[in-house]
Design a protein around this motif. Sequence first.
Motif, mmCIF file in Angstrom:
data_model
loop_
_atom_site.group_PDB
_atom_site.id
_atom_site.type_symbol
_atom_site.label_atom_id
_atom_site.label_comp_id
_atom_site.label_asym_id
_atom_site.label_seq_id
_atom_site.Cartn_x
_atom_site.Cartn_y
_atom_site.Cartn_z
ATOM 1 N N PHE A 1 0.843 -1.211 0.000
ATOM 2 C CA PHE A 1 0.000 0.000 0.000
ATOM 3 C C PHE A 1 0.876 1.259 0.000
ATOM 4 C CE2 PHE A 1 -3.848 -2.103 2.348
ATOM 5 C CZ PHE A 1 -4.261 -2.680 1.160
ATOM 6 N N VAL A 2 1.907 1.251 0.849
ATOM 7 C CA VAL A 2 2.796 2.426 0.940
ATOM 8 C C VAL A 2 3.490 2.655 -0.402
ATOM 9 C CG1 VAL A 2 4.868 3.373 2.056
ATOM 10 C CG2 VAL A 2 3.143 2.195 3.437
ATOM 11 N N ARG A 3 4.011 1.588 -0.991
ATOM 12 C CA ARG A 3 4.686 1.727 -2.293
ATOM 13 C C ARG A 3 3.736 2.305 -3.349
ATOM 14 N NH1 ARG A 3 7.463 -2.936 -6.217
ATOM 15 N NH2 ARG A 3 7.039 -1.793 -8.134
ATOM 16 N N LEU A 4 2.520 1.769 -3.437
ATOM 17 C CA LEU A 4 1.559 2.247 -4.444
ATOM 18 C C LEU A 4 1.211 3.718 -4.231
ATOM 19 C CD1 LEU A 4 -0.737 -0.887 -4.623
ATOM 20 C CD2 LEU A 4 0.540 0.087 -6.548
ATOM 21 N N LEU A 5 1.054 4.112 -2.978
ATOM 22 C CA LEU A 5 0.736 5.523 -2.688
ATOM 23 C C LEU A 5 1.889 6.440 -3.085
ATOM 24 C CD1 LEU A 5 -1.107 5.083 0.731
ATOM 25 C CD2 LEU A 5 -2.130 5.928 -1.390
ATOM 26 N N THR A 6 3.131 5.985 -2.825
ATOM 27 C CA THR A 6 4.279 6.833 -3.208
ATOM 28 C C THR A 6 4.366 6.967 -4.728
ATOM 29 O OG1 THR A 6 5.878 5.006 -3.251
ATOM 30 C CG2 THR A 6 5.627 6.185 -1.163
ATOM 31 N N GLU A 7 3.983 5.902 -5.443
ATOM 32 C CA GLU A 7 4.062 5.926 -6.911
ATOM 33 C C GLU A 7 2.905 6.693 -7.541
ATOM 34 O OE1 GLU A 7 6.433 1.643 -7.350
ATOM 35 O OE2 GLU A 7 4.285 1.736 -7.787
ATOM 36 N N GLU A 8 1.710 6.507 -6.979
ATOM 37 C CA GLU A 8 0.508 7.086 -7.596
ATOM 38 C C GLU A 8 0.169 8.468 -7.045
ATOM 39 O OE1 GLU A 8 -1.372 5.529 -10.008
ATOM 40 O OE2 GLU A 8 0.102 3.901 -10.062
ATOM 41 N N ARG A 9 0.644 8.774 -5.852
ATOM 42 C CA ARG A 9 0.338 10.075 -5.219
ATOM 43 C C ARG A 9 1.644 10.749 -4.798
ATOM 44 N NH1 ARG A 9 -3.763 8.834 -7.220
ATOM 45 N NH2 ARG A 9 -5.815 8.454 -6.293
ATOM 46 N N PRO A 10 2.537 11.025 -5.760
ATOM 47 C CA PRO A 10 3.882 11.522 -5.403
ATOM 48 C C PRO A 10 3.884 12.883 -4.710
ATOM 49 C CG PRO A 10 3.525 11.623 -7.783
ATOM 50 C CD PRO A 10 2.382 10.850 -7.221
ATOM 51 N N ALA A 11 2.833 13.660 -4.886
ATOM 52 C CA ALA A 11 2.790 14.984 -4.236
ATOM 53 C C ALA A 11 2.214 14.911 -2.824
ATOM 54 C CB ALA A 11 1.958 15.946 -5.088
ATOM 55 N N SER A 12 1.764 13.730 -2.409
ATOM 56 C CA SER A 12 1.104 13.583 -1.102
ATOM 57 C C SER A 12 2.104 13.294 0.009
ATOM 58 C CB SER A 12 0.084 12.446 -1.157
ATOM 59 O OG SER A 12 -0.932 12.741 -2.074
ATOM 60 N N ARG A 13 1.693 13.608 1.236
ATOM 61 C CA ARG A 13 2.497 13.285 2.423
ATOM 62 C C ARG A 13 2.005 11.943 2.961
ATOM 63 N NH1 ARG A 13 0.768 18.639 5.291
ATOM 64 N NH2 ARG A 13 -1.091 17.897 4.232
ATOM 65 N N ILE A 14 2.908 10.965 3.006
ATOM 66 C CA ILE A 14 2.532 9.595 3.352
ATOM 67 C C ILE A 14 3.308 9.151 4.591
ATOM 68 C CG2 ILE A 14 2.534 7.194 2.526
ATOM 69 C CD1 ILE A 14 2.597 8.592 -0.386
ATOM 70 N N LEU A 15 2.598 8.585 5.554
ATOM 71 C CA LEU A 15 3.222 8.089 6.786
ATOM 72 C C LEU A 15 2.919 6.601 6.931
ATOM 73 C CD1 LEU A 15 4.571 8.386 9.612
ATOM 74 C CD2 LEU A 15 2.320 9.045 10.503
ATOM 75 N N ALA A 16 3.957 5.793 7.131
ATOM 76 C CA ALA A 16 3.799 4.371 7.444
ATOM 77 C C ALA A 16 4.084 4.182 8.933
ATOM 78 C CB ALA A 16 4.773 3.540 6.613
ATOM 79 N N ILE A 17 3.132 3.573 9.651
ATOM 80 C CA ILE A 17 3.326 3.304 11.081
ATOM 81 C C ILE A 17 3.397 1.798 11.296
ATOM 82 C CG2 ILE A 17 2.335 3.470 13.409
ATOM 83 C CD1 ILE A 17 1.001 6.063 12.652
ATOM 84 N N ASP A 18 4.513 1.330 11.875
ATOM 85 C CA ASP A 18 4.637 -0.070 12.253
ATOM 86 C C ASP A 18 4.135 -0.201 13.685
ATOM 87 O OD1 ASP A 18 5.237 -2.666 12.692
ATOM 88 O OD2 ASP A 18 7.321 -2.567 12.024
ATOM 89 N N ALA A 19 2.861 -0.612 13.820
ATOM 90 C CA ALA A 19 2.248 -0.718 15.149
ATOM 91 C C ALA A 19 2.318 -2.135 15.687
ATOM 92 C CB ALA A 19 0.788 -0.250 15.073
ATOM 93 N N ASP A 20 3.088 -2.987 15.001
ATOM 94 C CA ASP A 20 3.259 -4.369 15.431
ATOM 95 C C ASP A 20 4.616 -4.496 16.113
ATOM 96 O OD1 ASP A 20 3.544 -7.078 15.740
ATOM 97 O OD2 ASP A 20 2.902 -7.591 13.708
ATOM 98 N N PRO A 21 4.638 -4.925 17.386
ATOM 99 C CA PRO A 21 5.921 -5.032 18.098
ATOM 100 C C PRO A 21 6.914 -5.983 17.425
ATOM 101 C CG PRO A 21 4.072 -5.194 19.627
ATOM 102 C CD PRO A 21 3.491 -5.237 18.252
ATOM 103 N N ALA A 22 6.426 -6.843 16.526
ATOM 104 C CA ALA A 22 7.333 -7.753 15.806
ATOM 105 C C ALA A 22 8.258 -6.988 14.854
ATOM 106 C CB ALA A 22 6.526 -8.790 15.029
ATOM 107 N N VAL A 23 7.943 -5.733 14.560
ATOM 108 C CA VAL A 23 8.792 -4.820 13.786
ATOM 109 C C VAL A 23 9.245 -5.437 12.454
ATOM 110 C CG1 VAL A 23 10.693 -3.139 13.926
ATOM 111 C CG2 VAL A 23 9.697 -3.984 16.021
#
Length: 254
Positions: free
Chosen positions: A25-47
Motif C-alpha cells: 500500500f505504501v509503495r503504491l501511494l508513493t508511486e501514484e500520489r507523489p505529491a502527497s504526504r505519506i506516513l507508514a506506522i509499524d504498530a506491530d511489536p514484531a517490527v
Amino acid sequence: MEHDPKILAVSGKGGVGKTSISAAFVRLLTEERPASRILAIDADPAVGLSTALGVEVRETLDDIRKSIVASVEDGAPREAIELLAEARYRIFDTMVEGQAFSFLAIGRPESAGCYCKVNAYLKEVINLLSRDFDYVVIDGEAGIEQINRRVMEKVTHLVLITDPSRKGTQVIDTIRRVADELVMYDRCGAIVNRLSDPAMLPYIRIENTELLAVISADEAHAANDIEGRSIFDLPADSPIMRGAREALEKLEIL
C-alpha cells in the motif's frame, strides 16, 4: 478547508501477510500520489514493516515515550500540552524520509507482554500526526488487542487480511464485529492472501465484509522476503502488488 487524511489500518491473524500488504500500500501511494504526504506506522511489536519498506529504525515511539517520561520525573512538572508538543517534535525527528514517505515504529517495550502504555500513546500519536499527512498506513499487531483498546479508534479504512484457513477468516470476522462497536471507520474490506488453488475460493467464508482482492501465492515475493529485500524490489505486476492495487482501487483510494 479542513485537512481530511485517509487512515488505513491493516489487521488480521499473525502470519497472513499483513506487513507485506501494508508495505505494498505504501509503495503504491508513493508511486501514484507523489505529491502527497505519506506516513507508514509499524504498530506491530514484531517490527517487520521497516524491513519490508527497506528503512532503518533509529528511535521508536516507545523510546520517545520513555525519554519524555524520564525528563518529567527528573525535572519540574510541565503542562500536558507542552509534553505533547515535544513528543510531536521528537516523532518528526525520528521519521525516516525514505522513498517519498515517512516511517514510525511503535517499538518493543521492555516489560514483556504489556503494551498498554505504548498503545495508549500510539492512539494519541495517530490522532496527532494524521493532521500532518494525506495518507497514513498502519500495520497493526496480530489479532484484536489494538482494536479492543481503541488504539485504532478513528481510521477511515479498515483492511482485514486473511489466508485461506478457517482460523484466518474467523479472526477477521471477530475483528470486524468488535470494530463495528469500537472503531469509527468509513469503509471496511477483506483481502484473501496466499491462495494457492483458486478452486478453494468458494469455500472461504467471509461474512458481512466486502472482498477487496484475492492474492495468489507469490514465489517471487517469498524469495524477496528470504533475501531481506524490500517491497520496492518486486516487479509491479507481481501478485501482491496487483492485489494491493485492486484493493486500493475498490476502496477508492487510488
